[in-house]
Motif scaffolding. Structure first.
Motif, PDB file in Angstrom:
ATOM      1  N   VAL A 276       0.773  -0.784   0.010  1.00  0.00           N
ATOM      2  CA  VAL A 276       0.257   0.054   0.013  1.00  0.00           C
ATOM      3  C   VAL A 276       0.716   1.167  -0.037  1.00  0.00           C
ATOM      4  O   VAL A 276       0.112   2.768  -0.028  1.00  0.00           O
ATOM      5  CB  VAL A 276      -1.093  -0.265   1.434  1.00  0.00           C
ATOM      6  CG1 VAL A 276      -2.126  -0.800   1.084  1.00  0.00           C
ATOM      7  CG2 VAL A 276      -0.203  -0.058   2.692  1.00  0.00           C
ATOM      8  N   ALA A 277       2.246   1.347   0.240  1.00  0.00           N
ATOM      9  CA  ALA A 277       3.070   2.262   0.024  1.00  0.00           C
ATOM     10  C   ALA A 277       4.386   2.076   0.244  1.00  0.00           C
ATOM     11  O   ALA A 277       4.679   0.861   1.042  1.00  0.00           O
ATOM     12  CB  ALA A 277       2.546   3.350   1.362  1.00  0.00           C
ATOM     13  N   ARG A 278       5.419   2.865  -0.173  1.00  0.00           N
ATOM     14  CA  ARG A 278       6.696   2.980   0.080  1.00  0.00           C
ATOM     15  C   ARG A 278       7.128   3.691  -0.107  1.00  0.00           C
ATOM     16  O   ARG A 278       6.908   4.995  -0.585  1.00  0.00           O
ATOM     17  CB  ARG A 278       7.103   1.735  -1.518  1.00  0.00           C
ATOM     18  CG  ARG A 278       8.830   2.418  -1.837  1.00  0.00           C
ATOM     19  CD  ARG A 278       9.304   2.082  -2.845  1.00  0.00           C
ATOM     20  NE  ARG A 278       9.111   0.588  -3.411  1.00  0.00           N
ATOM     21  CZ  ARG A 278       9.727  -0.056  -4.824  1.00  0.00           C
ATOM     22  NH1 ARG A 278      10.220   0.926  -5.324  1.00  0.00           N
ATOM     23  NH2 ARG A 278       9.102  -1.330  -4.723  1.00  0.00           N
ATOM     24  N   HIS A 279       7.745   4.444   0.990  1.00  0.00           N
ATOM     25  CA  HIS A 279       8.584   5.512   1.470  1.00  0.00           C
ATOM     26  C   HIS A 279      10.537   5.236   1.243  1.00  0.00           C
ATOM     27  O   HIS A 279      11.057   4.008   1.495  1.00  0.00           O
ATOM     28  CB  HIS A 279       8.749   6.037   3.230  1.00  0.00           C
ATOM     29  CG  HIS A 279       6.933   5.764   3.062  1.00  0.00           C
ATOM     30  ND1 HIS A 279       5.963   6.941   2.311  1.00  0.00           N
ATOM     31  CD2 HIS A 279       5.868   4.920   3.039  1.00  0.00           C
ATOM     32  CE1 HIS A 279       4.942   7.475   2.932  1.00  0.00           C
ATOM     33  NE2 HIS A 279       4.803   5.465   3.410  1.00  0.00           N
ATOM     34  N   TYR A 280      11.058   6.179   1.318  1.00  0.00           N
ATOM     35  CA  TYR A 280      12.573   6.415   1.221  1.00  0.00           C
ATOM     36  C   TYR A 280      13.531   6.964   2.089  1.00  0.00           C
ATOM     37  O   TYR A 280      12.822   8.758   2.272  1.00  0.00           O
ATOM     38  CB  TYR A 280      13.060   6.962  -0.491  1.00  0.00           C
ATOM     39  CG  TYR A 280      12.524   6.170  -1.494  1.00  0.00           C
ATOM     40  CD1 TYR A 280      13.340   4.944  -1.285  1.00  0.00           C
ATOM     41  CD2 TYR A 280      11.293   6.538  -1.569  1.00  0.00           C
ATOM     42  CE1 TYR A 280      12.529   4.510  -2.639  1.00  0.00           C
ATOM     43  CE2 TYR A 280      10.865   5.403  -2.652  1.00  0.00           C
ATOM     44  CZ  TYR A 280      11.513   4.687  -3.045  1.00  0.00           C
ATOM     45  OH  TYR A 280      11.119   4.000  -4.579  1.00  0.00           O
ATOM     46  N   LEU A 281      14.003   7.192   3.338  1.00  0.00           N
ATOM     47  CA  LEU A 281      14.018   7.636   4.778  1.00  0.00           C
ATOM     48  C   LEU A 281      15.412   8.074   4.039  1.00  0.00           C
ATOM     49  O   LEU A 281      15.587   9.145   4.611  1.00  0.00           O
ATOM     50  CB  LEU A 281      14.201   6.537   5.655  1.00  0.00           C
ATOM     51  CG  LEU A 281      13.080   5.933   5.799  1.00  0.00           C
ATOM     52  CD1 LEU A 281      13.009   4.820   7.104  1.00  0.00           C
ATOM     53  CD2 LEU A 281      11.588   7.446   6.713  1.00  0.00           C
ATOM     54  N   CYS A 282      16.569   7.851   3.603  1.00  0.00           N
ATOM     55  CA  CYS A 282      17.320   8.457   2.899  1.00  0.00           C
ATOM     56  C   CYS A 282      17.610   9.938   2.561  1.00  0.00           C
ATOM     57  O   CYS A 282      18.532   9.903   2.505  1.00  0.00           O
ATOM     58  CB  CYS A 282      18.202   7.381   2.756  1.00  0.00           C
ATOM     59  SG  CYS A 282      18.913   5.573   2.880  1.00  0.00           S
ATOM     60  N   ASP A 283      16.315  10.048   1.845  1.00  0.00           N
ATOM     61  CA  ASP A 283      16.413  11.536   1.672  1.00  0.00           C
ATOM     62  C   ASP A 283      16.073  11.746   2.836  1.00  0.00           C
ATOM     63  O   ASP A 283      16.169  13.066   2.111  1.00  0.00           O
ATOM     64  CB  ASP A 283      14.802  11.794   0.578  1.00  0.00           C
ATOM     65  CG  ASP A 283      14.322  11.116  -1.261  1.00  0.00           C
ATOM     66  OD1 ASP A 283      15.472  10.244  -0.745  1.00  0.00           O
ATOM     67  OD2 ASP A 283      13.160  10.433  -0.947  1.00  0.00           O
ATOM     68  N   LEU A 284      15.835  11.930   3.681  1.00  0.00           N
ATOM     69  CA  LEU A 284      15.844  13.004   4.606  1.00  0.00           C
ATOM     70  C   LEU A 284      16.993  13.646   5.597  1.00  0.00           C
ATOM     71  O   LEU A 284      17.652  14.091   6.069  1.00  0.00           O
ATOM     72  CB  LEU A 284      15.537  12.191   5.730  1.00  0.00           C
ATOM     73  CG  LEU A 284      13.864  11.952   5.576  1.00  0.00           C
ATOM     74  CD1 LEU A 284      13.686  11.274   7.178  1.00  0.00           C
ATOM     75  CD2 LEU A 284      13.094  12.707   5.609  1.00  0.00           C
ATOM     76  N   VAL A 285      18.914  12.573   4.388  1.00  0.00           N
ATOM     77  CA  VAL A 285      19.936  12.604   4.648  1.00  0.00           C
ATOM     78  C   VAL A 285      20.607  12.672   3.488  1.00  0.00           C
ATOM     79  O   VAL A 285      21.674  11.935   3.213  1.00  0.00           O
ATOM     80  CB  VAL A 285      20.578  11.605   5.953  1.00  0.00           C
ATOM     81  CG1 VAL A 285      20.225  11.703   7.019  1.00  0.00           C
ATOM     82  CG2 VAL A 285      19.767  10.442   4.799  1.00  0.00           C
ATOM     83  N   ARG A 286      20.029  14.257   2.669  1.00  0.00           N
ATOM     84  CA  ARG A 286      20.914  14.363   0.890  1.00  0.00           C
ATOM     85  C   ARG A 286      21.497  14.972   1.250  1.00  0.00           C
ATOM     86  O   ARG A 286      22.802  14.347   0.276  1.00  0.00           O
ATOM     87  CB  ARG A 286      19.799  15.093   0.859  1.00  0.00           C
ATOM     88  CG  ARG A 286      18.441  13.992  -0.021  1.00  0.00           C
ATOM     89  CD  ARG A 286      16.886  15.115  -0.372  1.00  0.00           C
ATOM     90  NE  ARG A 286      15.635  14.461  -1.102  1.00  0.00           N
ATOM     91  CZ  ARG A 286      14.690  15.032  -0.939  1.00  0.00           C
ATOM     92  NH1 ARG A 286      14.892  16.387  -1.680  1.00  0.00           N
ATOM     93  NH2 ARG A 286      13.797  14.563  -1.218  1.00  0.00           N
ATOM     94  N   GLU A 287      22.238  15.733   2.541  1.00  0.00           N
ATOM     95  CA  GLU A 287      23.525  16.146   2.724  1.00  0.00           C
ATOM     96  C   GLU A 287      24.723  15.026   2.253  1.00  0.00           C
ATOM     97  O   GLU A 287      25.516  15.621   1.892  1.00  0.00           O
ATOM     98  CB  GLU A 287      23.912  17.334   3.151  1.00  0.00           C
ATOM     99  CG  GLU A 287      23.341  16.736   4.965  1.00  0.00           C
ATOM    100  CD  GLU A 287      22.038  16.635   5.236  1.00  0.00           C
ATOM    101  OE1 GLU A 287      22.074  15.825   6.271  1.00  0.00           O
ATOM    102  OE2 GLU A 287      21.225  16.560   4.761  1.00  0.00           O
ATOM    103  N   GLN A 288      24.771  13.904   2.644  1.00  0.00           N
ATOM    104  CA  GLN A 288      25.268  13.234   2.858  1.00  0.00           C
ATOM    105  C   GLN A 288      24.991  11.545   2.041  1.00  0.00           C
ATOM    106  O   GLN A 288      24.344  11.226   2.139  1.00  0.00           O
ATOM    107  CB  GLN A 288      25.968  12.459   4.200  1.00  0.00           C
ATOM    108  CG  GLN A 288      25.632  13.484   4.995  1.00  0.00           C
ATOM    109  CD  GLN A 288      26.488  12.915   6.728  1.00  0.00           C
ATOM    110  OE1 GLN A 288      26.643  11.365   6.779  1.00  0.00           O
ATOM    111  NE2 GLN A 288      26.215  13.724   7.802  1.00  0.00           N
TER     112      GLN A 288
END
Length: 904
Positions: A276-288
């Motif tokens: 029902v959903a897919r999320h990308y948590l690594c987008d929260l640390v884009r600077e690294q």
């Protein structure tokens, strides 16, 4: 001196590697620390280490839902079943391969273990399963194509979700179900790190290493899972036809009927999953870039997901919408383990790189606990004069203060820039000093916790040792590269004297413990022991030739003799006034040695190069404690030169040079196979060449060797500590281990003692219990005496019993609730026998007891001071509030009387 010492606690190391656990009540954290397990009680602010030791480092733990059984698996796949009630290992089981994950079922009947690409399900011993034989295997699942990494049980303990490195999550049923078969969930592009069932549902959340979170919804409820029942066989009428066609036709009809039931479109309880959903948590640390998700935890009641990353940050999300609630960066090292307590308020975080353990309350954004050991090895430590605190120094340049009662570090000093070579407590416990290879000696205030003095030499010197005199006025430090001893004044902060004469590195200095004495002893690699009196006579000294290079020197508590350890494995005793040798101990064979993986010689041959590097006298000065370049610590009788007891500080085969022999299966024509490193798979680790030696020294991944760098007895005489490769090990006396009567007579029995109590003959009952020397019986007698009779009982005791009575009262004060009652005992004993104790102080008999008394009195004072201050301020607040309310009421009454037209 009694030697029933037993391992009691581990300081200096709070977390090594492995998964963290919370106890079912949510008030304690269980942390694997090397081959031991430490429990941190967050409610009472105490830590305790289980008396359980593995052969290798523990990496996988899990606790049963009732909190009574703990299973710990080490690096080599050896599992220990530990009872949390008796704190003992009940059973051992060998998986023969590393176990990546271990989980108890919610109903406590089973536990599952992930090994390689398989999942093994065992029956959990206990009342819930009715099985008391441990490790009874029930099921094995082989569905994964790569190593399994994580698992989770459904709330009814019937379905198991298993994630693996093949980027899929497999679902297995523990029992055969009619509407459930092995199910596989994909959709990830990296290995699965964690998977979680929802409470009371088969809905699933999976988390992968590249930060993807997939939310899966199940088509049926968990209550609709039906046990499988075999199809009913049709009873055929007896026929006389023996043709094969008739038999085959009936079987085909049966199978067709089963297929029609399975393929019935009206069958609504068919199980399937929908993403029902897919999320990308690594987008929260884009600077690294190249940040990986390393660990995750989920609280099913509050739907809170915690994820930790390789850059030291963690995020709090709410499922199933994955709303970002909170984030924090705790370090620059990866978070290797995350755990949530039962209420979901506290988050436990473990970092392998720093050896750090944190407990964070995310709602109030405060630390519940923040502990970190020394990043590298611990090099030195010292007890406070009352035994209440320990100061440690490490190769990371940090100086840490630990409370011996709680086991927690409460102050860390970062001023040094190189390895710490020595630390000392002042006699009045007001400050500590430390010496470092950075060329400075620093003094720290114990009241304000600041560096108030920094001592340096005229030219840069690496200080290898430090000493503080008994008055706390002078500090001396010996040079490692410049062969001189420097003497400073603490009060004025100036260099007073430079003592020259040594022709090699000065590795150890010690001041005489005698009050008002400034005698100084030093040893060097030039094979000499020098006795100085620098304050009175400057650089004039007396030189004593040693048989080999000096390694350590220490004074006896009475200051009349010194003990010196040399490179040839001997301990030599010298009289300070006559400079004559009064005894020696040949301890090389007692030291013992193991064979390192890189050694080309046997352990017996390498023993010839071992020696004691640390010495310490016992509190009464009759025995000496010695340790060095091995896993053994020896206690010798200083007068008789006899080995009394040998302690093996570790059995951890994860360290080097623990075994005396190398396994012949590892020896090949190309050398030891333990030195060949395998290529690491996955991640961003650079692929190393095959055949290179394991342990990149630059990456600090080498295999450390077992060493004892420092030893010291507690001033109270009840414990001793050793700074080793795995931390600071505390060994204390086990009172219930040895029966040690005192002047015992035939008619002294527990029944006769209780009979004297009934007759109210207090002095006789107390003397009889002291002769029997059973702690519980003495406590029963002491607490049966009325407070008004304490003074008469104390004055009726002969002098020979006073020392033992005071020792019992001083040690019991630490844990008793009857504080005032024991204070009455202490007051009457010190009043009646104070002059007698002063006579025995010179013989070092009563001083450890008085130090124990001072330590426990200080501890009780600090505990009660907080409560009293809180009550005092609360009463002041209530009184002030009452005054305000009374003044407001009086003012309102006055206003009512002054209003016109109102009256009687």
């Amino acid at each position: 001196m009694k030697f029933a010492f037993k391992f009691s606690n581990l300081f200096g190391t709070v977390y090594r590697k492995g998964n963290l656990l919370f106890t079912p009540d949510g008030n304690s954290v269980i942390s694997p620390v090397g081959n031991r397990i430490t429990i941190y009680d967050l409610k009472n602010n105490k830590s305790s280490t289980l008396p359980v030791e593995g052969r290798f480092n523990y990496v996988t733990l899990d606790l049963s839902p009732n909190g009574c059984t703990l299973i710990a698996v080490n690096e080599e796949g050896e599992a220990h079943l530990i009872s949390m009630v008796s704190r003992r290992v009940i059973h051992k089981y060998r998986f023969r391969r590393p176990v990546s994950c271990l989980r108890f079922s919610p109903d406590s009947k089973h536990f599952a273990a992930c090994k390689d690409n398989n999942v093994f399900v065992f029956k959990a011993p206990g009342l819930y399963s009715g099985e008391f034989n441990p490790f009874i295997m029930e099921r094995v699942f082989h569905g994964s194509f790569d190593e399994t990494t994580c698992m989770d049980w459904s709330s009814d303990s019937r379905v198991l979700a298993v994630g693996s490195k093949d980027m899929t999550t497999k679902l297995y049923s523990l029992e055969k179900l009619a509407n459930f078969k092995t199910y596989s969930l994909g959709s990830h592009t990296d290995s699965v790190v964690a998977c979680f069932f929802e409470k009371g549902s088969l809905d699933l959340t999976t988390v992968s290493r590249n930060g993807q979170v997939c939310v899966w919804e199940c088509s049926i409820d968990i209550d609709l899972l039906r046990p499988w029942e075999p199809p009913a066989k049709k009873t055929r009428e007896e026929t006389h036809s023996d043709s094969e066609d008739d038999v085959d036709t009936s079987r085909a009809e049966d199978s067709r009927a089963v297929e029609e039931v399975t393929a019935d479109p009206t069958n609504s309880d068919k199980l399937f999953y929908k993403r029902v959903a897919r999320h990308y948590l690594c987008d929260l640390v884009r600077e690294q870039r190249d940040v990986k998700l390393t660990s995750a935890a989920y609280h099913k009641e509050t739907h809170i997901l915690i994820t930790g990353f390789s850059n030291g940050s963690f995020f709090v999300h709410e499922l199933p919408e994955v709303n970002h609630i909170h984030s924090l960066s705790i370090s620059d090292q990866q978070i290797s383990s995350i755990a949530l307590n039962s209420t979901g308020d506290w988050i436990a975080l473990g970092c392998i790189g720093l050896g750090q353990l944190l407990v964070w309350e995310w709602q109030s954004e405060t630390y519940v606990m923040k502990q970190q050991g020394h990043f590298n090895n611990m090099t030195c430590f010292a007890y406070s004069p009352d035994g209440q605190y320990i100061v440690t120094g490490g190769e990371d340049g940090k100086v840490k203060l630990w409370n011996t009662s709680t086991g927690f570090c409460f102050v860390t000093f970062h001023e040094h820039t190189s390895s710490i070579s020595g630390v000392q407590f002042s006699r009045n416990r007001k400050f500590i000093i430390s010496a470092s290879l950075d060329g400075t000696v620093r003094a720290y205030d114990m009241t304000r916790y600041r560096n108030f003095r920094t001592f340096t030499s005229p030219r840069p010197v690496q200080f290898a040792c430090v000493a503080l005199d008994s008055t706390g006025e002078f500090v001396a430090a010996g040079g490692h590269d410049v062969f001189e001893i420097y003497l400073w004044s603490i009060k004025i902060g100036r260099l007073l004297e430079i003592l020259t004469g040594h022709e090699g590195p000065v590795v150890s200095v010690a001041f005489s413990p005698t009050p008002a004495s400034t005698a100084l002893a030093s040893v060097s690699w030039d094979k000499t022991l020098k006795l100085w009196n620098a304050v009175e006579s400057g650089s004039s000294h007396e030189t004593i030739q040693l048989t080999a290079d000096g390694l350590c020197v220490t004074y006896r508590p009475n200051g009349e003799e010194v003990a010196v350890s040399t490179l040839d494995g001997q301990i030599t005793f010298f009289h300070c006034k006559t400079s004559q040798e009064i005894g020696s101990i040949e301890g090389r064979n007692d030291l013992g040695s193991g064979r390192s993986d890189t050694d080309l010689i046997t352990a017996k041959k390498s023993l010839q190069g071992k020696a004691f590097t640390s010495l310490c006298y016992t509190a009464d000065g009759t025995c000496i404690l010695a340790g060095g370049q091995s896993k053994n610590v020896c206690i010798y009788n200083a007068r008789e030169a006899l080995l009394l007891k040998k302690f093996e500080i570790t059995q951890n085969r994860s360290f080097d040079a623990v075994d005396d022999f190398i396994n012949r299966r590892k020896m090949t024509e190309f050398g030891n196979m333990a030195l060949v490193e395998e290529r690491e798979e996955g991640g961003n680790v650079a692929i190393r060449l095959p055949g290179v030696r394991s342990g990149d020294m630059a990456a600090r991944a080498f295999k450390p060797e077992v060493r004892v760098s420092c030893l010291q007895f507690s001033p109270t005489g009840q414990a001793w500590a050793a700074a080793t490769t795995e931390g600071l090990l505390i060994y204390s006396l086990d009172k219930g281990m040895v029966f040690d009567p005192f002047q015992l007579e035939q008619d002294i029995t527990p029944n006769s003692i209780r009979k004297s109590l009934q007759e109210e003959d207090w002095a006789k009952a107390l003397m009889m219990s002291l002769k029997l020397n059973e702690h519980d019986l003495i406590q029963e007698v002491v607490e049966s005496i009325r407070p008004v009779d304490v003074e008469l009982t104390v004055r009726s005791l002969p002098e020979v019993y006073m020392e033992r009575t005071l020792k019992f009262v001083a040690s019991s004060l630490e844990s008793t609730r009857h504080v005032e009652f024991y204070l009455i005992w202490i007051q009457h004993m010190l009043t009646a026998y104070g002059p007698t104790f002063q006579v025995h102080l010179k013989q070092a008999q009563v001083m450890p007891i008085l130090l124990t008394l001072q330590k426990n009195l200080t501890k009780k004072y600090e505990e009660l001071a907080k409560i009293c201050d809180f009550n005092k301020y609360t009463l002041q607040y209530i009184r002030k509030l009452g005054e305000i309310r009374s003044s407001v009421k009086a003012q309102e009454d006055m206003e009512v009387e002054t209003v016109p037209g109102i009256g009687v």
